[in-house]
Design a protein around this motif. Sequence first.
Motif, mmCIF file in Angstrom:
data_model
loop_
_atom_site.group_PDB
_atom_site.id
_atom_site.type_symbol
_atom_site.label_atom_id
_atom_site.label_comp_id
_atom_site.label_asym_id
_atom_site.label_seq_id
_atom_site.Cartn_x
_atom_site.Cartn_y
_atom_site.Cartn_z
ATOM 1 N N GLY A 257 0.801 -1.226 0.000
ATOM 2 C CA GLY A 257 0.000 0.000 0.000
ATOM 3 C C GLY A 257 0.833 1.274 0.000
ATOM 4 N N ILE A 258 2.045 1.208 0.580
ATOM 5 C CA ILE A 258 2.848 2.440 0.648
ATOM 6 C C ILE A 258 3.978 2.460 -0.391
ATOM 7 C CG2 ILE A 258 2.307 2.887 3.086
ATOM 8 C CD1 ILE A 258 5.222 1.932 3.693
ATOM 9 N N ARG A 259 4.067 1.408 -1.222
ATOM 10 C CA ARG A 259 5.154 1.371 -2.222
ATOM 11 C C ARG A 259 5.162 2.594 -3.154
ATOM 12 N NH1 ARG A 259 4.997 -5.102 -3.610
ATOM 13 N NH2 ARG A 259 5.845 -5.678 -1.583
ATOM 14 N N PRO A 260 3.987 3.014 -3.691
ATOM 15 C CA PRO A 260 4.029 4.176 -4.590
ATOM 16 C C PRO A 260 4.597 5.407 -3.877
ATOM 17 C CG PRO A 260 1.927 3.036 -4.805
ATOM 18 C CD PRO A 260 2.626 2.411 -3.631
ATOM 19 N N THR A 261 4.224 5.608 -2.596
ATOM 20 C CA THR A 261 4.725 6.778 -1.848
ATOM 21 C C THR A 261 6.230 6.662 -1.652
ATOM 22 O OG1 THR A 261 2.639 6.769 -0.671
ATOM 23 C CG2 THR A 261 4.401 8.087 0.310
ATOM 24 N N VAL A 262 6.705 5.480 -1.226
ATOM 25 C CA VAL A 262 8.148 5.321 -0.955
ATOM 26 C C VAL A 262 8.940 5.534 -2.246
ATOM 27 C CG1 VAL A 262 9.949 3.740 -0.159
ATOM 28 C CG2 VAL A 262 7.732 3.780 0.996
ATOM 29 N N LEU A 263 8.466 4.949 -3.344
ATOM 30 C CA LEU A 263 9.187 5.113 -4.620
ATOM 31 C C LEU A 263 9.206 6.571 -5.067
ATOM 32 C CD1 LEU A 263 10.411 2.945 -6.798
ATOM 33 C CD2 LEU A 263 9.535 2.124 -4.639
ATOM 34 N N SER A 264 8.080 7.278 -4.851
ATOM 35 C CA SER A 264 8.044 8.706 -5.213
ATOM 36 C C SER A 264 9.028 9.481 -4.347
ATOM 37 C CB SER A 264 6.643 9.284 -5.014
ATOM 38 O OG SER A 264 5.794 8.698 -5.943
ATOM 39 N N GLU A 265 9.104 9.141 -3.065
ATOM 40 C CA GLU A 265 10.055 9.817 -2.178
ATOM 41 C C GLU A 265 11.497 9.547 -2.617
ATOM 42 O OE1 GLU A 265 7.200 9.529 1.819
ATOM 43 O OE2 GLU A 265 9.092 8.435 1.751
ATOM 44 N N CYS A 266 11.743 8.323 -3.054
ATOM 45 C CA CYS A 266 13.093 7.973 -3.541
ATOM 46 C C CYS A 266 13.419 8.807 -4.779
ATOM 47 C CB CYS A 266 13.176 6.494 -3.907
ATOM 48 S SG CYS A 266 13.133 5.414 -2.487
ATOM 49 N N ALA A 267 12.457 8.890 -5.703
ATOM 50 C CA ALA A 267 12.690 9.658 -6.936
ATOM 51 C C ALA A 267 12.923 11.129 -6.593
ATOM 52 C CB ALA A 267 11.491 9.507 -7.870
ATOM 53 N N HIS A 268 12.199 11.607 -5.603
ATOM 54 C CA HIS A 268 12.311 13.002 -5.159
ATOM 55 C C HIS A 268 13.696 13.283 -4.561
ATOM 56 C CE1 HIS A 268 9.838 16.433 -5.034
ATOM 57 N NE2 HIS A 268 9.948 16.639 -3.732
ATOM 58 N N LEU A 321 5.472 0.949 -10.618
ATOM 59 C CA LEU A 321 5.932 1.781 -9.491
ATOM 60 C C LEU A 321 6.950 2.819 -9.948
ATOM 61 C CD1 LEU A 321 6.314 -0.979 -6.745
ATOM 62 C CD2 LEU A 321 4.832 1.040 -6.600
ATOM 63 N N LEU A 322 7.884 2.383 -10.799
ATOM 64 C CA LEU A 322 8.913 3.329 -11.269
ATOM 65 C C LEU A 322 8.278 4.422 -12.117
ATOM 66 C CD1 LEU A 322 11.819 0.839 -12.054
ATOM 67 C CD2 LEU A 322 11.851 2.666 -10.352
ATOM 68 N N ARG A 323 7.378 4.023 -13.012
ATOM 69 C CA ARG A 323 6.707 5.016 -13.875
ATOM 70 C C ARG A 323 5.859 5.960 -13.020
ATOM 71 N NH1 ARG A 323 10.312 4.409 -17.303
ATOM 72 N NH2 ARG A 323 10.111 2.823 -18.892
ATOM 73 N N GLY A 324 5.167 5.389 -12.035
ATOM 74 C CA GLY A 324 4.307 6.205 -11.162
ATOM 75 C C GLY A 324 5.112 7.216 -10.366
ATOM 76 N N ALA A 325 6.397 6.897 -10.130
ATOM 77 C CA ALA A 325 7.258 7.815 -9.365
ATOM 78 C C ALA A 325 7.908 8.838 -10.291
ATOM 79 C CB ALA A 325 8.320 7.004 -8.620
ATOM 80 N N GLY A 326 7.538 8.796 -11.563
ATOM 81 C CA GLY A 326 8.089 9.782 -12.513
ATOM 82 C C GLY A 326 9.408 9.353 -13.129
ATOM 83 N N MET A 327 9.801 8.088 -12.940
ATOM 84 C CA MET A 327 11.044 7.599 -13.549
ATOM 85 C C MET A 327 10.679 7.113 -14.956
ATOM 86 S SD MET A 327 13.194 8.142 -11.057
ATOM 87 C CE MET A 327 14.677 7.278 -11.488
ATOM 88 N N ASN A 328 10.674 8.029 -15.900
ATOM 89 C CA ASN A 328 10.153 7.718 -17.237
ATOM 90 C C ASN A 328 11.210 7.279 -18.236
ATOM 91 O OD1 ASN A 328 7.484 8.264 -16.535
ATOM 92 N ND2 ASN A 328 7.886 10.469 -16.681
ATOM 93 N N GLY A 329 12.470 7.243 -17.798
ATOM 94 C CA GLY A 329 13.544 6.831 -18.707
ATOM 95 C C GLY A 329 13.522 5.326 -18.940
ATOM 96 N N GLU A 330 14.466 4.864 -19.750
ATOM 97 C CA GLU A 330 14.566 3.434 -20.051
ATOM 98 C C GLU A 330 14.882 2.649 -18.764
ATOM 99 O OE1 GLU A 330 17.267 0.395 -22.707
ATOM 100 O OE2 GLU A 330 17.720 2.541 -22.752
#
Length: 348
Positions: A257-268, A321-330
């Motif tokens: 449930g918190i994976r999208p938030t954690v991944l977004s925080e990592c990307a941030h 999860l990666l795409r949702g965190a804004g990691m849009n590269g390859e």
Amino acid sequence: MGEPRAEITADSQVARVFEWRRGFNTIHLIHLGVQLGMFRALAEAPDSTPAQLAARLGLHAPYVERWCMTAYGMELLDAPAQGCYRLAPFMDVILTAPSHPRYLGSYVQLGAEVATEDFTRCLQAFRTGEVVPFQGRGDAFNHAIAGSTWGLQVVTAKKILPGLAGLSEQLAAGGRLLEVGCGTGNLLVQVAKAFPAARLVGVDIDTESIAAARKRVEDAGMSARVQARRGTVASAIQPQSFDAVLMVEVLHEIAPGIRPTVLSECAHALKPGGWMVIVDETYPSTLEEARAPEFKFPLHTGFEELLWGNVIPTREEQERLLRGAGMNGEIQRSLIGEGFTVLTTRKP
Ligand SMILES: C[S@@+](CC[C@H](N)C(=O)[O-])C[C@H]1O[C@@H](n2cnc3c(N)ncnc32)[C@H](O)[C@@H]1O
């Protein structure tokens, strides 16, 4: 799928169950051999008799005799002459050398001690759905985990990170790396050794792990450039301040449930162009994959860690999860060892 294969007979199926049952015994035999020092003693004094081994370790000779005979039968030991035993090829490294990447004594211990207890608890948990999470299981558990992921940590510090052209140079020149879920800090220290100018921060939500990580860093004399902080990424880290975020065997430990938030925080936490490096397991997406050799390890981790509340992500979930965190590269994906996935991607 589901079709019985021609060569399968009742006898062959019975034989498989007997073989798995012997595997269960063999794990306990190895665990006893590691914990009681029998493999180590045979590495130091090859061609010992069970009586010599027992005398050297202060053990009960008839039990050691039976252990040697069984270990010989399982091809863990060889016998150059009747009644004398030595380690089979490579077993010195695999069972007596905790600092070697191929060492499996801690992984066996995790099975013989932690998994055995967890599976017993599962009799109840399958009825109640209860969870006994990773956090709060205590020091012995944390160190057993750290020991069992040791090989992966060495490979990450010495091969995976140095192999990432671009990042490797940045870290060598004093770049900043954030390790999320740093546990007891072994990997932080390994990476700090591999990149002597890099500045590292580890975060973890487990209080006891962070206490152990701080001590580990202090003992290694690295406190000036390596820090371990307790908390979530957002609470412990400034945005856009790292060249790389690293997670080893952590994504599948984070509650779904918190994976999208954690991944977004990592990307941030990453600077633009920063690297996300995730080393984790990938759950089969289909029934065919559940029988494919490369998915055996994650399939079993998923079962073994059921009671911890862990859910191993599939390839599709990792990418979502990666795409949702804004990691849009390859997204680069490769498979290493017994069944670990290495995912790397860069922040746009
Ligand atoms: C299997 S351990 C891996 C530890 C270390 N990376 C290693 O390779 O030994 C997973 C770690 O992730 C931590 N963890 C789980 N969820 C987390 C979160 N949301 N934020 C930070 N750490 C987390 C756990 O507390 C645990 O220490």
